[in-house]
Design a protein around this motif. Structure first.
Motif, PDB file in Angstrom:
ATOM      1  N   UNK A 117     -84.881 -36.783 -13.358  1.00 50.25           N
ATOM      2  CA  UNK A 117     -83.572 -36.151 -13.279  1.00 50.25           C
ATOM      3  C   UNK A 117     -83.680 -34.666 -13.579  1.00 50.25           C
ATOM      4  N   UNK A 118     -82.751 -33.846 -13.079  1.00 44.44           N
ATOM      5  CA  UNK A 118     -82.770 -32.410 -13.383  1.00 44.44           C
ATOM      6  C   UNK A 118     -82.350 -32.143 -14.822  1.00 44.44           C
ATOM      7  N   UNK A 119     -82.777 -30.988 -15.315  1.00 48.90           N
ATOM      8  CA  UNK A 119     -82.320 -30.534 -16.622  1.00 48.90           C
ATOM      9  C   UNK A 119     -83.117 -31.014 -17.814  1.00 48.90           C
ATOM     10  N   UNK A 120     -84.264 -31.636 -17.584  1.00 48.87           N
ATOM     11  CA  UNK A 120     -85.097 -32.099 -18.693  1.00 48.87           C
ATOM     12  C   UNK A 120     -86.033 -30.956 -19.104  1.00 48.87           C
ATOM     13  N   UNK A 121     -85.898 -30.489 -20.332  1.00 41.74           N
ATOM     14  CA  UNK A 121     -86.780 -29.448 -20.852  1.00 41.74           C
ATOM     15  C   UNK A 121     -88.147 -30.039 -21.127  1.00 41.74           C
ATOM     16  N   UNK A 122     -89.188 -29.403 -20.588  1.00 42.52           N
ATOM     17  CA  UNK A 122     -90.543 -29.932 -20.722  1.00 42.52           C
ATOM     18  C   UNK A 122     -91.340 -29.231 -21.812  1.00 42.52           C
ATOM     19  N   UNK A 123     -91.391 -27.897 -21.762  1.00 49.20           N
ATOM     20  CA  UNK A 123     -92.178 -27.137 -22.731  1.00 49.20           C
ATOM     21  C   UNK A 123     -91.885 -25.656 -22.559  1.00 49.20           C
ATOM     22  N   UNK A 124     -92.101 -24.870 -23.606  1.00 48.71           N
ATOM     23  CA  UNK A 124     -91.998 -23.420 -23.432  1.00 48.71           C
ATOM     24  C   UNK A 124     -93.034 -22.942 -22.412  1.00 48.71           C
ATOM     25  N   UNK A 132     -93.332 -38.390 -18.719  1.00 46.73           N
ATOM     26  CA  UNK A 132     -91.982 -38.604 -19.223  1.00 46.73           C
ATOM     27  C   UNK A 132     -91.669 -40.094 -19.189  1.00 46.73           C
ATOM     28  N   UNK A 133     -91.243 -40.621 -20.323  1.00 46.78           N
ATOM     29  CA  UNK A 133     -90.797 -42.014 -20.381  1.00 46.78           C
ATOM     30  C   UNK A 133     -89.292 -42.008 -20.182  1.00 46.78           C
ATOM     31  N   UNK A 134     -88.867 -42.498 -19.031  1.00 50.96           N
ATOM     32  CA  UNK A 134     -87.450 -42.549 -18.691  1.00 50.96           C
ATOM     33  C   UNK A 134     -86.988 -44.002 -18.714  1.00 50.96           C
ATOM     34  N   UNK A 135     -85.695 -44.207 -18.698  1.00 47.25           N
ATOM     35  CA  UNK A 135     -85.158 -45.558 -18.735  1.00 47.25           C
ATOM     36  C   UNK A 135     -85.716 -46.418 -17.604  1.00 47.25           C
ATOM     37  N   UNK A 136     -85.862 -45.831 -16.408  1.00 47.59           N
ATOM     38  CA  UNK A 136     -86.318 -46.581 -15.231  1.00 47.59           C
ATOM     39  C   UNK A 136     -87.837 -46.762 -15.180  1.00 47.59           C
ATOM     40  N   UNK A 137     -88.577 -46.043 -16.014  1.00 45.68           N
ATOM     41  CA  UNK A 137     -90.033 -46.159 -15.997  1.00 45.68           C
ATOM     42  C   UNK A 137     -90.693 -44.881 -16.459  1.00 45.68           C
ATOM     43  N   UNK A 138     -91.974 -44.772 -16.177  1.00 51.16           N
ATOM     44  CA  UNK A 138     -92.762 -43.622 -16.619  1.00 51.16           C
ATOM     45  C   UNK A 138     -93.076 -42.712 -15.438  1.00 51.16           C
ATOM     46  N   UNK A 139     -92.936 -41.384 -15.665  1.00 51.71           N
ATOM     47  CA  UNK A 139     -93.228 -40.390 -14.646  1.00 51.71           C
ATOM     48  C   UNK A 139     -94.431 -39.572 -15.086  1.00 51.71           C
ATOM     49  N   UNK A 140     -95.390 -39.371 -14.160  1.00 54.27           N
ATOM     50  CA  UNK A 140     -96.570 -38.543 -14.417  1.00 54.27           C
ATOM     51  C   UNK A 140     -96.535 -37.361 -13.463  1.00 54.27           C
ATOM     52  N   UNK A 198    -104.518 -32.285   5.579  1.00 52.86           N
ATOM     53  CA  UNK A 198    -103.255 -32.373   6.306  1.00 52.86           C
ATOM     54  C   UNK A 198    -102.167 -33.116   5.549  1.00 52.86           C
ATOM     55  N   UNK A 199    -102.533 -33.921   4.551  1.00 49.96           N
ATOM     56  CA  UNK A 199    -101.529 -34.596   3.729  1.00 49.96           C
ATOM     57  C   UNK A 199    -101.076 -33.638   2.634  1.00 49.96           C
ATOM     58  N   UNK A 200    -100.035 -34.018   1.895  1.00 48.82           N
ATOM     59  CA  UNK A 200     -99.498 -33.155   0.839  1.00 48.82           C
ATOM     60  C   UNK A 200     -99.303 -33.926  -0.455  1.00 48.82           C
ATOM     61  N   UNK A 201     -99.389 -33.190  -1.545  1.00 46.62           N
ATOM     62  CA  UNK A 201     -98.954 -33.723  -2.820  1.00 46.62           C
ATOM     63  C   UNK A 201     -97.436 -33.843  -2.777  1.00 46.62           C
ATOM     64  N   UNK A 202     -96.890 -34.739  -3.559  1.00 42.97           N
ATOM     65  CA  UNK A 202     -95.436 -34.884  -3.647  1.00 42.97           C
ATOM     66  C   UNK A 202     -94.904 -33.833  -4.622  1.00 42.97           C
ATOM     67  N   UNK A 203     -94.018 -32.976  -4.120  1.00 47.97           N
ATOM     68  CA  UNK A 203     -93.444 -31.917  -4.953  1.00 47.97           C
ATOM     69  C   UNK A 203     -92.616 -32.511  -6.084  1.00 47.97           C
ATOM     70  N   UNK A 204     -92.650 -31.842  -7.224  1.00 51.93           N
ATOM     71  CA  UNK A 204     -91.825 -32.177  -8.387  1.00 51.93           C
ATOM     72  C   UNK A 204     -91.048 -30.911  -8.725  1.00 51.93           C
ATOM     73  N   UNK A 205     -89.758 -30.863  -8.427  1.00 53.77           N
ATOM     74  CA  UNK A 205     -88.983 -29.635  -8.640  1.00 53.77           C
ATOM     75  C   UNK A 205     -88.892 -29.258 -10.124  1.00 53.77           C
ATOM     76  N   UNK A 206     -89.443 -28.087 -10.440  1.00 57.44           N
ATOM     77  CA  UNK A 206     -89.370 -27.547 -11.794  1.00 57.44           C
ATOM     78  C   UNK A 206     -89.018 -26.068 -11.700  1.00 57.44           C
ATOM     79  N   UNK A 207     -88.482 -25.539 -12.779  1.00 57.62           N
ATOM     80  CA  UNK A 207     -88.113 -24.131 -12.850  1.00 57.62           C
ATOM     81  C   UNK A 207     -88.256 -23.669 -14.294  1.00 57.62           C
ATOM     82  N   UNK A 208     -88.014 -22.402 -14.547  1.00 63.52           N
ATOM     83  CA  UNK A 208     -88.028 -21.873 -15.901  1.00 63.52           C
ATOM     84  C   UNK A 208     -86.608 -21.449 -16.246  1.00 63.52           C
TER      85      UNK A 208
END
Length: 118
Positions: free
Chosen positions: A9-16, A30-38, A100-110
């Motif tokens: 989900x958006x808005x999760x603070x990860x680290x400075x 991240x351990x989320x209610x629905x499972x674990x995200x790496x 030719x394949x791609x990694x799956x993007x994980x939207x992050x920002x500062x």
């Protein structure tokens, strides 16, 4: 065993931002209610780019050593299992078994100096 997720989900603070070396990368689980995200984040100056920590070739995490996601030059993301190489900006495989394949993007920002999911 919890399900392995491919998004957060958006808005999760990860680290400075300051805790990730400029030109370096860092793993996040991240351990989320629905499972674990790496995922992992690569820092370039004040910008970050994130990807799901899963090689499109073999479905395994890219790094065998914690936070070791970049090739020796720091210019490409590297899969330590089979040598696949990916561009940092868009996750495109430019070398190895999954060209030719791609990694799956994980939207992050500062946000206010904190790396945050977007």
């Amino acid at each position: 065993m919890s399900e392995r997720l491919s998004a957060t989900p958006p808005g999760v603070g990860l680290a400075p931002l300051a805790t990730i070396a400029d030109g370096g990368a860092r793993n996040f689980v991240l351990q989320l209610r629905a499972g674990r995200f790496h995922g992992f984040v690569v820092r370039r100056a004040d910008q970050v780019v994130g990807y799901v920590d899963r090689c499109p070739h073999a479905g395994v995490p890219l790094a065998q050593t914690l936070d070791d996601y970049l090739d020796p030059s720091g210019a490409l993301i590297a899969c330590s299992w089979h040598g696949a190489l990916f561009t940092i900006d868009d996750g495109l495989c430019v070398g190895g078994p999954c060209v030719g394949q791609r990694l799956t993007a994980w939207p992050v920002t500062v946000v206010d100096g904190i790396v945050t999911t977007a």
